[in-house]
Scaffold this active site. Structure first.
Site, PDB file in Angstrom:
ATOM      1  N   ARG A 286       0.875  -1.179   0.017  1.00  0.00           N
ATOM      2  CA  ARG A 286      -0.064   0.090  -0.072  1.00  0.00           C
ATOM      3  C   ARG A 286       0.766   1.193  -0.045  1.00  0.00           C
ATOM      4  O   ARG A 286       0.626   2.404  -0.656  1.00  0.00           O
ATOM      5  CB  ARG A 286      -0.957   0.050   1.387  1.00  0.00           C
ATOM      6  CG  ARG A 286      -1.844   1.316   1.130  1.00  0.00           C
ATOM      7  CD  ARG A 286      -3.122   0.950   2.144  1.00  0.00           C
ATOM      8  NE  ARG A 286      -2.603   1.100   3.638  1.00  0.00           N
ATOM      9  CZ  ARG A 286      -3.278   0.853   4.633  1.00  0.00           C
ATOM     10  NH1 ARG A 286      -4.609   0.607   4.525  1.00  0.00           N
ATOM     11  NH2 ARG A 286      -2.712   1.242   5.770  1.00  0.00           N
TER      12      ARG A 286
ATOM     13  N   ARG B 294      10.503  27.669  -2.092  1.00  0.00           N
ATOM     14  CA  ARG B 294       9.412  27.139  -1.866  1.00  0.00           C
ATOM     15  C   ARG B 294       8.505  27.118  -3.499  1.00  0.00           C
ATOM     16  O   ARG B 294       8.547  28.270  -4.143  1.00  0.00           O
ATOM     17  CB  ARG B 294       8.345  28.062  -1.122  1.00  0.00           C
ATOM     18  CG  ARG B 294       7.112  27.472  -0.749  1.00  0.00           C
ATOM     19  CD  ARG B 294       6.396  28.098   0.040  1.00  0.00           C
ATOM     20  NE  ARG B 294       4.915  27.798   0.319  1.00  0.00           N
ATOM     21  CZ  ARG B 294       3.975  28.054  -0.567  1.00  0.00           C
ATOM     22  NH1 ARG B 294       4.277  28.966  -1.378  1.00  0.00           N
ATOM     23  NH2 ARG B 294       2.594  27.695  -0.536  1.00  0.00           N
TER      24      ARG B 294
ATOM     25  N   HIS C  54       5.480  25.154  -5.729  1.00  0.00           N
ATOM     26  CA  HIS C  54       4.641  23.867  -5.697  1.00  0.00           C
ATOM     27  C   HIS C  54       5.162  22.552  -6.438  1.00  0.00           C
ATOM     28  O   HIS C  54       4.838  21.528  -6.213  1.00  0.00           O
ATOM     29  CB  HIS C  54       3.310  24.219  -6.280  1.00  0.00           C
ATOM     30  CG  HIS C  54       2.546  25.120  -5.403  1.00  0.00           C
ATOM     31  ND1 HIS C  54       3.029  26.336  -4.676  1.00  0.00           N
ATOM     32  CD2 HIS C  54       1.485  25.167  -4.879  1.00  0.00           C
ATOM     33  CE1 HIS C  54       1.950  26.844  -3.860  1.00  0.00           C
ATOM     34  NE2 HIS C  54       1.076  26.077  -4.018  1.00  0.00           N
TER      35      HIS C  54
ATOM     36  N   LYS D 173      -2.768   6.784   0.812  1.00  0.00           N
ATOM     37  CA  LYS D 173      -2.522   7.338   2.406  1.00  0.00           C
ATOM     38  C   LYS D 173      -1.434   8.242   2.487  1.00  0.00           C
ATOM     39  O   LYS D 173      -0.298   8.226   2.550  1.00  0.00           O
ATOM     40  CB  LYS D 173      -2.079   6.029   3.054  1.00  0.00           C
ATOM     41  CG  LYS D 173      -2.386   6.138   4.486  1.00  0.00           C
ATOM     42  CD  LYS D 173      -2.207   4.592   5.074  1.00  0.00           C
ATOM     43  CE  LYS D 173      -2.467   4.611   6.633  1.00  0.00           C
ATOM     44  NZ  LYS D 173      -3.592   5.086   7.305  1.00  0.00           N
TER      45      LYS D 173
ATOM     46  N   GLU E  89     -16.259   6.235   4.295  1.00  0.00           N
ATOM     47  CA  GLU E  89     -15.703   5.542   5.169  1.00  0.00           C
ATOM     48  C   GLU E  89     -15.578   6.568   6.523  1.00  0.00           C
ATOM     49  O   GLU E  89     -16.475   7.535   6.484  1.00  0.00           O
ATOM     50  CB  GLU E  89     -14.143   5.221   4.978  1.00  0.00           C
ATOM     51  CG  GLU E  89     -13.177   6.650   4.296  1.00  0.00           C
ATOM     52  CD  GLU E  89     -11.910   6.168   4.241  1.00  0.00           C
ATOM     53  OE1 GLU E  89     -11.252   5.101   4.642  1.00  0.00           O
ATOM     54  OE2 GLU E  89     -11.269   6.923   3.298  1.00  0.00           O
TER      55      GLU E  89
HETATM   56  N1  PDD Z   1      -5.750   5.132   9.713  1.00  0.00           N
HETATM   57  N2  PDD Z   1      -9.621   4.841   6.415  1.00  0.00           N
HETATM   58  C1  PDD Z   1      -8.868   6.022   6.745  1.00  0.00           C
HETATM   59  C2  PDD Z   1      -9.092   7.420   6.246  1.00  0.00           C
HETATM   60  C3  PDD Z   1      -7.844   5.613   7.736  1.00  0.00           C
HETATM   61  O1  PDD Z   1      -7.077   6.768   8.075  1.00  0.00           O
HETATM   62  C4  PDD Z   1      -7.599   4.437   8.229  1.00  0.00           C
HETATM   63  C5  PDD Z   1      -6.379   4.031   9.149  1.00  0.00           C
HETATM   64  C6  PDD Z   1      -8.429   3.320   7.847  1.00  0.00           C
HETATM   65  C7  PDD Z   1      -7.935   1.947   8.213  1.00  0.00           C
HETATM   66  O2  PDD Z   1      -6.983   1.593   7.671  1.00  0.00           O
HETATM   67  P1  PDD Z   1      -6.246   0.389   8.345  1.00  0.00           P
HETATM   68  O3  PDD Z   1      -7.066  -0.752   8.563  1.00  0.00           O
HETATM   69  O4  PDD Z   1      -5.106  -0.175   7.329  1.00  0.00           O
HETATM   70  O5  PDD Z   1      -5.664   0.730   9.586  1.00  0.00           O
HETATM   71  C8  PDD Z   1      -9.314   3.718   6.897  1.00  0.00           C
HETATM   72  C9  PDD Z   1      -4.497   5.034  10.621  1.00  0.00           C
HETATM   73  C10 PDD Z   1      -4.698   4.072  11.641  1.00  0.00           C
HETATM   74  C11 PDD Z   1      -3.933   6.516  11.105  1.00  0.00           C
HETATM   75  O6  PDD Z   1      -4.415   7.306  10.059  1.00  0.00           O
HETATM   76  O7  PDD Z   1      -3.410   6.521  11.762  1.00  0.00           O
END
Ligand code: PDD
Length: 291
Positions: free
Chosen positions: A51, A100, A102, A149, A181
């Site tokens: 990921r 700086r 972008h 992420k 979510e």
């Molecule tokens: N966050 N969706 C979002 C927006 C998240 O930030 C997270 C987890 C999840 C769950 O993902 P996972 O099962 O892989 O932990 C779903 C982490 C824990 C954080 O930002 O601290």
């Protein structure tokens, strides 16, 4: 003083410093992972690293390490930190820039900043497991690459703070009337004995805990479907759950001040949640701790 990893060095936290010109600091130009460690074993490290690679590809940043190098760094962190159960935080930013701007620096000038930290893994208090948590609903004001992420988490922070200020533990997010979510968790709906999960696409993070929950559902014969879930269905749910690496799985028993579910378990964790929680704990103690 906890130990951190910064660009190849292991340092006490207060000795670890990065430039104010770091693009992570100025633009939130970076990606991260949160990896649970049980009895010093990182859980699903390969999936977390895959990921991480997807997130890096999504922001067009070359991976500074091979999978073997990342594994070595993560295993060292798991061994060095104090607690046997940990949450390892791993971050890669596009590094410092001369001025700086972008637009990215030329490829040859990019020096990513790599940081790892470890905290003791704090699972939810027993009272939250037994009695569930309250949540509110909010419009999903984030961008359209929620599958990445990324460290630019301001919208998630505002949404979580909105929940906390209202005495809730999580905000459930809807885009165009469809559940995406939580502000920092995956959300599941139970309706008529079936588990419903949102589709893993650009609208949500592909959660590792989400995968574990669907695997456990399959293994134990709980019917489930992965599909769009409307706001009306979410509000009419028999059960609602949130799930993440650090929260594991928790029942949401109150949504916007109204009890979730009907009948004897209205406003209380439901029977399917209790089964899933037990399957999860069993899996944690038999598989996650032993590899
Ligand atoms: N966050 N969706 C979002 C927006 C998240 O930030 C997270 C987890 C999840 C769950 O993902 P996972 O099962 O892989 O932990 C779903 C982490 C824990 C954080 O930002 O601290």
């Amino acid at each position: 003083m906890s130990i951190v990893y910064l660009n190849g060095q292991w340092l006490p936290m207060d000795a670890a410093q990065v430039s104010i010109m770091d693009r992570g600091f100025l633009f939130g130009d970076g990606v991260y992972e949160v990896i649970p460690v049980y009895s010093r074993r990182p859980f699903r490290l390969a999936q977390h690293l895959a990921r991480l690679q997807q997130s890096l590809t999504g922001i067009q940043l070359s991976n500074p390490h091979s999978e073997a190098e990342w594994t070595d760094i993560a295993m060292q962190m798991a061994a060095r930190a104090d607690a046997p159960d940990q949450s390892i935080y791993m971050q890669v930013t596009r590094g410092p820039m001369a001025v700086r701007n972008h637009a990215f620096p030329p490829e040859t000038e990019i020096r990513p900043t790599v940081v790892l930290m470890s905290d003791p893994l704090l699972t939810p208090p027993q009272s939250q497991v037994d009695h569930g948590i309250a949540a509110l609903t909010a419009a999903d004001i984030r961008w359209l690459r929620c599958d990445l992420k990324v460290t630019s988490l301001l919208a998630n922070c505002l949404l979580r703070q909105q929940a906390v200020a209202a005495g809730c533990a999580e905000a459930l997010l809807f885009r165009d009337g469809v559940l995406s979510e939580g502000s920092a968790s995956s959300i599941f709906v139970v309706q008529n004995g079936e588990l419903l999960a949102p589709i893993k696409d650009h609208r949500m993070l592909p959660g590792i805990t989400y995968d574990v929950i669907l695997e456990l559902a399959e293994r134990h014969g709980l019917p489930f479907a992965v599909r769009d879930i409307s706001e009306a269905e979410t509000r009419a749910a028999d059960e609602l759950w949130m799930a993440s690496t650090t929260r594991e799985v928790l029942a949401i028993v109150e949504l916007d001040g109204r009890k979730v579910g009907a009948g004897a378990t209205a406003g209380r964790p439901g029977p399917i949640f209790r089964a899933m929680y037990a399957w999860y704990q069993d899996y944690k103690n038999t598989v996650m701790r032993h590899g």
